[in-house]
Design a protein around this motif. Structure first.
Motif, short mmCIF file in Angstrom:
data_model
loop_
_atom_site.label_atom_id
_atom_site.label_comp_id
_atom_site.label_asym_id
_atom_site.label_seq_id
_atom_site.Cartn_x
_atom_site.Cartn_y
_atom_site.Cartn_z
N ALA A 130 22.73 31.65 23.61
CA ALA A 130 23.79 32.43 22.96
C ALA A 130 24.72 31.54 22.14
O ALA A 130 24.89 30.36 22.46
CB ALA A 130 24.61 33.16 24.02
N PRO A 131 25.32 32.10 21.11
CA PRO A 131 26.33 31.36 20.36
C PRO A 131 27.54 31.09 21.27
O PRO A 131 28.08 32.01 21.87
CB PRO A 131 26.71 32.32 19.23
CG PRO A 131 26.34 33.69 19.74
CD PRO A 131 25.16 33.48 20.63
N MET A 132 27.94 29.82 21.34
CA MET A 132 29.09 29.47 22.19
C MET A 132 29.97 28.41 21.53
O MET A 132 29.54 27.28 21.32
CB MET A 132 28.62 28.98 23.56
CG MET A 132 28.14 30.12 24.45
SD MET A 132 27.53 29.55 26.04
CE MET A 132 25.96 28.83 25.56
N GLY A 143 24.47 39.22 27.43
CA GLY A 143 25.65 39.66 28.16
C GLY A 143 25.37 39.78 29.64
O GLY A 143 24.83 40.80 30.10
N GLY A 144 25.68 38.74 30.41
CA GLY A 144 25.58 38.81 31.87
C GLY A 144 24.17 38.90 32.42
O GLY A 144 23.98 39.43 33.52
N LEU A 145 23.17 38.39 31.69
CA LEU A 145 21.79 38.48 32.19
C LEU A 145 21.51 37.40 33.24
O LEU A 145 22.08 36.31 33.19
CB LEU A 145 20.79 38.29 31.05
CG LEU A 145 20.81 39.30 29.91
CD1 LEU A 145 19.68 39.00 28.92
CD2 LEU A 145 20.70 40.73 30.43
N GLY A 174 24.10 32.85 27.78
CA GLY A 174 25.24 32.06 27.36
C GLY A 174 25.57 30.97 28.37
O GLY A 174 25.03 29.86 28.32
N SER A 175 26.47 31.30 29.31
CA SER A 175 26.97 30.25 30.21
C SER A 175 25.85 29.57 31.00
O SER A 175 25.96 28.37 31.32
CB SER A 175 28.03 30.84 31.14
OG SER A 175 27.68 32.13 31.53
N ALA A 176 24.76 30.27 31.31
CA ALA A 176 23.66 29.62 32.04
C ALA A 176 23.02 28.51 31.19
O ALA A 176 22.64 27.46 31.71
CB ALA A 176 22.61 30.64 32.45
N PHE A 193 34.93 24.11 29.06
CA PHE A 193 34.28 24.90 28.00
C PHE A 193 34.76 24.44 26.61
O PHE A 193 33.96 24.31 25.70
CB PHE A 193 34.60 26.40 28.15
CG PHE A 193 33.70 27.14 29.11
CD1 PHE A 193 32.72 26.48 29.86
CD2 PHE A 193 33.82 28.52 29.26
CE1 PHE A 193 31.89 27.18 30.74
CE2 PHE A 193 32.99 29.23 30.13
CZ PHE A 193 32.04 28.56 30.87
N PHE A 194 36.08 24.26 26.47
CA PHE A 194 36.66 23.98 25.14
C PHE A 194 37.39 22.63 25.11
O PHE A 194 38.15 22.37 24.18
CB PHE A 194 37.62 25.11 24.75
CG PHE A 194 37.00 26.49 24.86
CD1 PHE A 194 35.98 26.87 24.01
CD2 PHE A 194 37.42 27.37 25.84
CE1 PHE A 194 35.40 28.13 24.12
CE2 PHE A 194 36.84 28.64 25.96
CZ PHE A 194 35.82 29.01 25.10
N ALA A 195 37.17 21.81 26.13
CA ALA A 195 37.87 20.52 26.20
C ALA A 195 37.12 19.47 25.38
O ALA A 195 35.90 19.51 25.30
CB ALA A 195 37.96 20.08 27.66
#
Ligand code: FMN
Length: 353
Positions: free
Chosen positions: A24-26, A289-291, A311-313, A338-340
């Motif tokens: 996913a785009p992140m 989304g949440g898969l 995404g996050s996985a 995530f954004f650091a």
């Protein structure tokens, strides 16, 4: 054990994917202040190149589209050169990568924009909430409502950005029309109260997205252009009075464009948007989304999706396909990084031995 549908090859527009796992785009906020992605970003994406397809983090097509500190662009030669390193690194691993074009519109802040300009939007309606700037959290501001001439200019910027993404070696481009950014601000009745051809009816509110997609297709060819939507996500204070009509109409209208794919991310809505949208779209249908692995395999196995977006996985597991193949445990994502800035929580998630 029957083979997992995640690991069969797929065709997405002009692209041949080796599996149906999509990253996913992140947004990761690791670019420099000039919006240039560096070596660390090339390493991050190369580590994840075993995805069938990587969708890059949101990239601003022009400086006025920048929405957050340390996010990257695709406007200057230095930005193109930075992204070329990324595309080359992914291709060297046999991967595929498209660039997500993200214009934040009113979800920006003068501190992020050239000359301290006001963010732009369809209408001068401020989003509720605050945004993170180098000066800390600040209230979002009332944006400048784009004139019709200025809208044409923004469409041209998306087209030029598409050209530069291809010049950088990307395999295609995705229009980010979710998460309350500029395209969704046009689509949604709460943020678009224009009285010209870009506002009012569902057809008028869809016009901007359709014009941007047509411009991207004119540059890249339809087989290299995708669209991301997330109906009813509600993120960034976005509200639409009739989302089923809005998205049903939009997806109907994109049919003649023959886009490579439609990427639909759903977050807890009670409406069956996949049932509504998929029959209207002939290209590849990507669901996110949440898969988890089981849900993704069920969606693919039943033909409800052509590819599954994680995404996050993927953020936390550079070798996610291999972990799914082996049934191996997953690393947990660390939200604090995530954004650091820096490598921690970016390129140091371990792969399996
Ligand atoms: C750190 C982070 C940054 C994100 N940035 C973007 C982005 O730039 N563009 C976008 O379309 N979605 C973005 N998203 C949303 C993801 O693309 C995806 O829709 C979401 O994470 C849900 O998938 P998941 O449950 O598999 O994580 C982001 C998500 C995360 C976790």
């Amino acid at each position: 054990m029957s083979a997992s549908p995640l690991f069969t090859p797929a065709t997405v527009g002009d692209l041949a994917l080796r599996n149906r796992l999509v990253m996913a785009p992140m947004t990761r906020s690791r670019a420099d202040d000039a919006g240039v992605p560096g070596e660390l970003t090339a390493l991050y994406y190369a580590q994840r190149a075993s995805a069938g397809l990587i969708i890059s983090e949101g990239v601003f097509p022009s400086a006025m589209g920048k929405g957050y500190v340390r996010t990257p662009g695709i406007e200057t030669d230095a930005q193109v050169a930075g992204w070329k390193r990324v595309a080359d690194a992914v291709h060297a691993q046999g991967g595929r990568i498209v660039m997500q074009l993200m214009h934040a519109g009113r979800i920006s802040h003068p501190s992020l924009l050239p000359g301290g300009a006001l963010p732009v939007a369809p209408s001068a309606i401020p989003p509720k909430g605050q945004t993170w700037t180098d000066q800390g959290l600040q209230d979002m501001v009332t944006p400048h409502a784009l004139s019709t001439d200025e809208i044409a200019q923004v469409v041209a910027e998306y087209r030029a950005a598409t050209r530069r993404a291809l010049d950088a070696g990307f395999d295609g481009v995705e229009l980010h029309a979710a998460s309350g950014y500029l395209p969704e601000q046009f689509l949604s009745s709460g943020s678009n109260q224009r009285t010209d051809a870009y506002g009012g009816s569902v057809a008028n509110r869809a016009r901007f997205v359709l014009e941007v997609l047509a411009a991207m297709v004119a540059e890249a060819g339809a087989g290299r252009v995708g669209l991301k939507i997330a109906p009813e996500m509600g993120y960034n204070d976005i509200v639409d009075a009739t989302p089923q009509d809005t998205y049903g109409h939009l997806v109907e209208q994109i049919a003649p464009l023959n886009l490579a794919y439609l990427h639909v991310a759903l977050f807890g809505t009670a409406v069956d948007y996949h049932g509504l949208l998929r029959p209207r779209f002939k290209g590849a249908y990507l669901v996110g989304g949440g898969l988890d692995q089981a849900r993704a395999e069920a969606l693919l196995g039943s033909g409800q999706a052509d590819a599954a977006v994680f995404g996050s996985a993927f953020l936390a597991n550079p070798d996610l396909p291999e972990r799914f193949r082996r049934g191996a445990p997953l690393n947990a994502p660390d939200k604090a990084t995530f954004f650091a800035p820096g490598a921690q929580g970016y390129t140091d998630y371990p792969a399996l031995g």
